[in-house]
Design a protein around this motif. Structure first.
Motif, mmCIF file in Angstrom:
data_model
loop_
_atom_site.group_PDB
_atom_site.id
_atom_site.type_symbol
_atom_site.label_atom_id
_atom_site.label_comp_id
_atom_site.label_asym_id
_atom_site.label_seq_id
_atom_site.Cartn_x
_atom_site.Cartn_y
_atom_site.Cartn_z
ATOM 1 N N LYS A 175 7.865 32.741 -24.415
ATOM 2 C CA LYS A 175 8.735 31.688 -23.911
ATOM 3 C C LYS A 175 9.667 31.260 -25.019
ATOM 4 C CE LYS A 175 8.710 27.115 -21.699
ATOM 5 N NZ LYS A 175 7.843 26.024 -21.171
ATOM 6 N N ALA A 186 13.484 29.054 -25.995
ATOM 7 C CA ALA A 186 14.394 27.998 -25.541
ATOM 8 C C ALA A 186 15.724 28.135 -26.264
ATOM 9 C CB ALA A 186 13.792 26.620 -25.806
ATOM 10 N N ASN A 231 18.120 16.629 -25.184
ATOM 11 C CA ASN A 231 16.864 17.275 -24.806
ATOM 12 C C ASN A 231 16.552 18.511 -25.642
ATOM 13 O OD1 ASN A 231 16.274 15.521 -22.595
ATOM 14 N ND2 ASN A 231 17.834 16.600 -21.402
ATOM 15 N N GLY A 249 13.400 18.572 -28.126
ATOM 16 C CA GLY A 249 12.144 18.456 -27.377
ATOM 17 C C GLY A 249 11.793 19.726 -26.634
ATOM 18 N N GLU A 250 12.769 20.320 -25.927
ATOM 19 C CA GLU A 250 12.524 21.564 -25.189
ATOM 20 C C GLU A 250 12.269 22.724 -26.146
ATOM 21 O OE1 GLU A 250 12.015 22.084 -22.158
ATOM 22 O OE2 GLU A 250 12.739 20.301 -21.119
ATOM 23 N N ARG A 279 10.865 22.601 -29.015
ATOM 24 C CA ARG A 279 9.512 22.478 -29.562
ATOM 25 C C ARG A 279 8.451 23.011 -28.600
ATOM 26 N NH1 ARG A 279 11.490 17.456 -31.804
ATOM 27 N NH2 ARG A 279 11.334 17.518 -34.096
ATOM 28 N N GLU A 280 8.732 22.947 -27.284
ATOM 29 C CA GLU A 280 7.743 23.364 -26.288
ATOM 30 C C GLU A 280 7.653 24.880 -26.149
ATOM 31 O OE1 GLU A 280 5.613 21.402 -24.512
ATOM 32 O OE2 GLU A 280 6.333 19.840 -25.867
ATOM 33 N N ALA A 281 8.653 25.587 -26.643
ATOM 34 C CA ALA A 281 8.683 27.046 -26.514
ATOM 35 C C ALA A 281 7.938 27.708 -27.660
ATOM 36 C CB ALA A 281 10.133 27.520 -26.494
ATOM 37 N N ASP A 282 7.631 28.997 -27.472
ATOM 38 C CA ASP A 282 7.065 29.768 -28.580
ATOM 39 C C ASP A 282 8.068 29.827 -29.729
ATOM 40 O OD1 ASP A 282 4.632 30.413 -27.254
ATOM 41 O OD2 ASP A 282 5.677 31.958 -26.121
ATOM 42 N N GLY A 329 12.223 28.521 -30.345
ATOM 43 C CA GLY A 329 13.344 27.822 -29.740
ATOM 44 C C GLY A 329 14.445 27.555 -30.733
ATOM 45 N N ARG A 373 6.601 27.188 -32.098
ATOM 46 C CA ARG A 373 5.433 26.447 -31.628
ATOM 47 C C ARG A 373 5.457 24.989 -32.107
ATOM 48 N NH1 ARG A 373 0.456 30.890 -31.974
ATOM 49 N NH2 ARG A 373 0.945 31.907 -29.988
ATOM 50 N N GLY A 374 6.612 24.348 -31.888
ATOM 51 C CA GLY A 374 6.726 22.920 -32.143
ATOM 52 C C GLY A 374 7.114 22.536 -33.539
#
Length: 364
Positions: A297, A299, A306, A309-310, A312-315, A317, A330-331
């Motif tokens: 995943k 981003a 946004n 934040g988005e 950080r949620e991805a593998d 980004g 990974r954040g």
């Protein structure tokens, strides 16, 4: 709303691929080549295999096409299904040429005796048979009874042929499809059939249309059914190159959480806050990562609202800003780079992430 558990179904086999019974939902497509053109057909099937097609269907309109399967099948790596209409003898010929399965519409095979001949040939070959009920070629008595191809008519046709093939002839390596070009008729037919039978179903919206409208209709119908636990195999039918069917099928499976393969890209829509070429960046990321088979995943975000934040949620980004961008894994922020280096830095981190994940201990 949470996705419901998969509906328990029987297991059938198309060559070495198992369908139903909790096995992964299988992605299918159909060639657009002339089956008699062996080299073109093999080339297209190999391209579809690379995109994640797991079972392929080819048209068999005549004896020459049936004979061509003898050359095609040894050159491909996925099971092959012969698409048969009108002439039962073509089904027999295709099976003799090595086809692993058949798709028949019993309504146009013309008579139970001809269907019996097809099933006996499938029994000898150990081939799977799909009962492909279609709103456009429903039996005349059912059209007269219901007035038009209602979902109930599709279900009655499927159950009628199951009763004959399984009940009378004793052949159980069978799956079923109930296709309409109408989204809600398709959903209603599959729901009712699944309530009344435990045979595996092949999902699809027939004649769905071109790439954009066909994708929307297929995603709506198949997304609903998959979220309800209905569906053991699927084809996204598009008036577009078959490779697009496979890509859309995997996107539907990923979006519903049913299966993951390759890249899932999260990206923000463009707006006045965006200060980088987000569309161009996204398109290049999509192009460069398209060949990946490992699930990941990523981003691609373009503003400070946004984006972080988005990302950080991805593998892996990226969040771009005016002249600079941040790379996350990974954040965690791992790099801050200039805008012109953002793409190359992002792709480097994707490669590192995948290489490191390969070394991680696998949990069972």
């Amino acid at each position: 709303m949470e996705r419901k558990p998969r509906r328990p179904t029987r297991v059938v086999e198309v060559g070495w691929v198992k369908i139903g019974g909790g096995h992964p939902v299988v992605v299918q497509s159909m060639t657009s080549t002339d089956t008699r053109d062996v080299s073109s057909t093999v080339a297209q099937i190999r391209e579809l295999e690379e995109e994640g097609c797991e079972v392929i269907r080819v048209a068999v309109p005549d004896e020459a096409a049936a004979q061509a399967l003898r050359e095609i099948i040894p050159q491909i790596g996925i099971p092959l299904i012969a698409d048969i209409h009108f002439d039962w003898r073509l089904a027999v010929a295709a099976l003799k040429s090595g086809a692993h399965g058949l798709r028949i519409n019993p309504g146009n095979i013309k008579g139970r005796e001809n269907v019996r001949r097809v099933i006996e040939a499938a029994r000898r070959a150990g081939a799977c048979v799909r009962i492909g009920v279609n709103a456009g070629s429903l039996e005349k008595d059912l059209l007269k009874k219901y007035g038009w191809p209602r979902p109930e008519a599709l279900v009655e046709s499927a159950l009628r042929w199951l009763d004959f093939i399984v009940g009378d002839l004793g052949y159980e390596n069978v799956k079923v499809s109930l296709k309409s070009s109408d989204v809600w008729h398709t959903v209603a037919a599959y729901r009712e059939f699944s309530r009344r039978s435990d045979f595996p179903v092949h999902l699809g919206v027939t004649e769905a249309g071109g790439l954009l409208p066909g994708t929307v209709k297929s995603a709506l119908a198949l997304g609903i059914l998959l979220s309800e636990g209905i569906g053991d195999t699927l084809r996204v039918s598009l008036t577009a190159p078959p490779v697009e069917e496979v890509r859309v099928a995997w996107e539907i499976l990923k979006a519903t959480g049913v299966r993951r393969r390759g890249v899932e890209i999260v990206a923000c829509p463009t707006c006045g806050r965006c200060e980088i070429d987000l569309i161009g960046l996204y398109q290049e990321v999509e192009r460069r990562l398209r060949g990946l088979k490992a699930p990941i995943k990523v981003a691609v975000m373009g503003c400070v609202v946004n984006g972080p934040g988005e990302a950080r949620e991805a593998d892996v980004g990226l969040a771009g800003g005016k002249g600079v961008g941040l790379i996350f894994r990974r954040g965690r922020i791992v790099r801050k780079v200039r805008e012109e280096e953002l793409l190359s830095a992002f792709l480097e981190e994707v490669e590192r992430f995948l290489a490191e994940r390969e070394k991680e201990p696998q949990t069972r």
